[in-house]
Design a protein around this motif. Structure first.
Motif, mmCIF file in Angstrom:
data_model
loop_
_atom_site.group_PDB
_atom_site.id
_atom_site.type_symbol
_atom_site.label_atom_id
_atom_site.label_comp_id
_atom_site.label_asym_id
_atom_site.label_seq_id
_atom_site.Cartn_x
_atom_site.Cartn_y
_atom_site.Cartn_z
ATOM 1 N N ALA A 1 0.844 -1.189 0.000
ATOM 2 C CA ALA A 1 0.000 0.000 0.000
ATOM 3 C C ALA A 1 0.880 1.241 0.000
ATOM 4 O O ALA A 1 1.919 1.278 0.657
ATOM 5 C CB ALA A 1 -0.917 0.015 1.214
ATOM 6 N N VAL B 1 -3.435 3.078 0.165
ATOM 7 C CA VAL B 1 -4.165 2.547 -0.995
ATOM 8 C C VAL B 1 -3.327 1.437 -1.630
ATOM 9 O O VAL B 1 -2.112 1.601 -1.822
ATOM 10 C CB VAL B 1 -4.446 3.662 -2.036
ATOM 11 C CG1 VAL B 1 -5.190 3.115 -3.238
ATOM 12 C CG2 VAL B 1 -5.233 4.799 -1.405
ATOM 13 N N SER C 1 -1.240 -0.568 -3.898
ATOM 14 C CA SER C 1 -0.458 -0.177 -5.075
ATOM 15 C C SER C 1 0.363 -1.336 -5.627
ATOM 16 O O SER C 1 1.049 -1.191 -6.636
ATOM 17 C CB SER C 1 0.468 0.998 -4.743
ATOM 18 O OG SER C 1 1.413 0.615 -3.765
ATOM 19 N N PRO D 1 -4.520 -0.687 5.120
ATOM 20 C CA PRO D 1 -5.765 -0.865 4.387
ATOM 21 C C PRO D 1 -6.020 -2.316 3.958
ATOM 22 O O PRO D 1 -6.849 -2.560 3.087
ATOM 23 C CB PRO D 1 -5.529 -0.004 3.153
ATOM 24 C CG PRO D 1 -4.081 -0.265 2.844
ATOM 25 C CD PRO D 1 -3.422 -0.360 4.212
ATOM 26 N N VAL E 1 -11.894 -2.840 -4.433
ATOM 27 C CA VAL E 1 -10.938 -2.103 -3.605
ATOM 28 C C VAL E 1 -10.258 -1.028 -4.447
ATOM 29 O O VAL E 1 -9.952 -1.256 -5.623
ATOM 30 C CB VAL E 1 -9.864 -3.021 -2.971
ATOM 31 C CG1 VAL E 1 -10.470 -3.949 -1.947
ATOM 32 C CG2 VAL E 1 -9.092 -3.786 -4.012
ATOM 33 N N PRO E 2 -10.034 0.138 -3.869
ATOM 34 C CA PRO E 2 -9.318 1.171 -4.628
ATOM 35 C C PRO E 2 -7.866 0.740 -4.849
ATOM 36 O O PRO E 2 -7.270 0.086 -3.988
ATOM 37 C CB PRO E 2 -9.389 2.407 -3.732
ATOM 38 C CG PRO E 2 -9.981 1.980 -2.438
ATOM 39 C CD PRO E 2 -10.441 0.570 -2.547
ATOM 40 N N VAL E 3 -7.338 1.090 -6.005
ATOM 41 C CA VAL E 3 -5.939 0.803 -6.307
ATOM 42 C C VAL E 3 -5.261 2.076 -6.790
ATOM 43 O O VAL E 3 -5.895 2.954 -7.364
ATOM 44 C CB VAL E 3 -5.768 -0.328 -7.363
ATOM 45 C CG1 VAL E 3 -6.271 -1.654 -6.823
ATOM 46 C CG2 VAL E 3 -6.450 0.015 -8.669
ATOM 47 N N ARG E 4 -3.981 2.131 -6.541
ATOM 48 C CA ARG E 4 -3.150 3.253 -6.997
ATOM 49 C C ARG E 4 -2.146 2.652 -7.968
ATOM 50 O O ARG E 4 -1.222 1.946 -7.560
ATOM 51 C CB ARG E 4 -2.450 3.876 -5.796
ATOM 52 C CG ARG E 4 -1.547 5.024 -6.128
ATOM 53 C CD ARG E 4 -1.021 5.601 -4.822
ATOM 54 N NE ARG E 4 -0.029 6.620 -5.057
ATOM 55 C CZ ARG E 4 0.554 7.293 -4.098
ATOM 56 N NH1 ARG E 4 0.232 7.063 -2.835
ATOM 57 N NH2 ARG E 4 1.451 8.206 -4.372
#
Length: 167
Positions: free
Chosen positions: A21, A25, A27, A53, A74-77
């Motif tokens: 992360a 977030v 990654s 997270p 899930v949010p990803v960067r």
């Protein structure tokens, strides 16, 4: 600008997965022995999978491997060049249990002659499984390159095709 990075390692049917992360977030999701896997030192502090997270990522991965989840939320960067990010963002449009060729992926990006560049970007996807680069195959249906190894790619596609057929 430096981000705060953390990581954890979880088990899966495909071996240990390292979740990374950046600023809270997701990654990175890397498999053991994965090609283009960054150095461990870049993953930041190792924390428990129960620490934010990671719990929601682990919950969704567990549901996916149980055949109960076909689309991650899930949010990803995604950290890469603008072109790489455009390829990775397109990957999530490939439906569960289906495959696209590198050519089709290039065409979907509006760059029909860029299948080779798409393949290179696909191979550097930093968030495997959740951003499903395993769903991209050669034009002939061949199992070409996969950062996690061809055997894992075949197993993931077989797993998804069984689940998609049962729906």
């Amino acid at each position: 600008m430096t981000s705060t990075r953390q990581h954890t390692v979880v088990d899966s049917p495909y071996g240990a997965l390292t979740l990374v992360a950046a600023d809270g977030v997701l990654s990175g999701l890397y498999m053991t022995g994965q090609r283009h896997r960054p150095d461990e030192e870049s993953f930041g502090e190792r924390v428990a999978a129960a620490e934010e997270p990671f719990p929601e990522v682990v919950r969704q991965l567990t549901a996916y491997f149980a055949g109960e989840l076909t689309e991650f939320s899930v949010p990803v960067r995604l950290e890469g060049t603008a072109f790489q990010r455009s390829v990775w963002e397109q990957l999530v449009r490939i439906p569960y249990g289906q495959t696209w060729s590198y050519g089709r992926l290039a065409a979907e990006l509006g760059k029909p002659g860029a299948s080779r560049a798409v393949g290179l970007a696909n191979g550097k996807n930093p968030v495997g499984i959740i951003v499903p680069c395993h769903r991209v195959i050669g034009a002939s249906g061949s199992m070409t390159g996969y950062g996690g190894g061809i055997e894992r790619k075949v197993r993931l596609l077989e797993f998804e095709s069984r689940g998609a057929g049962a729906r």
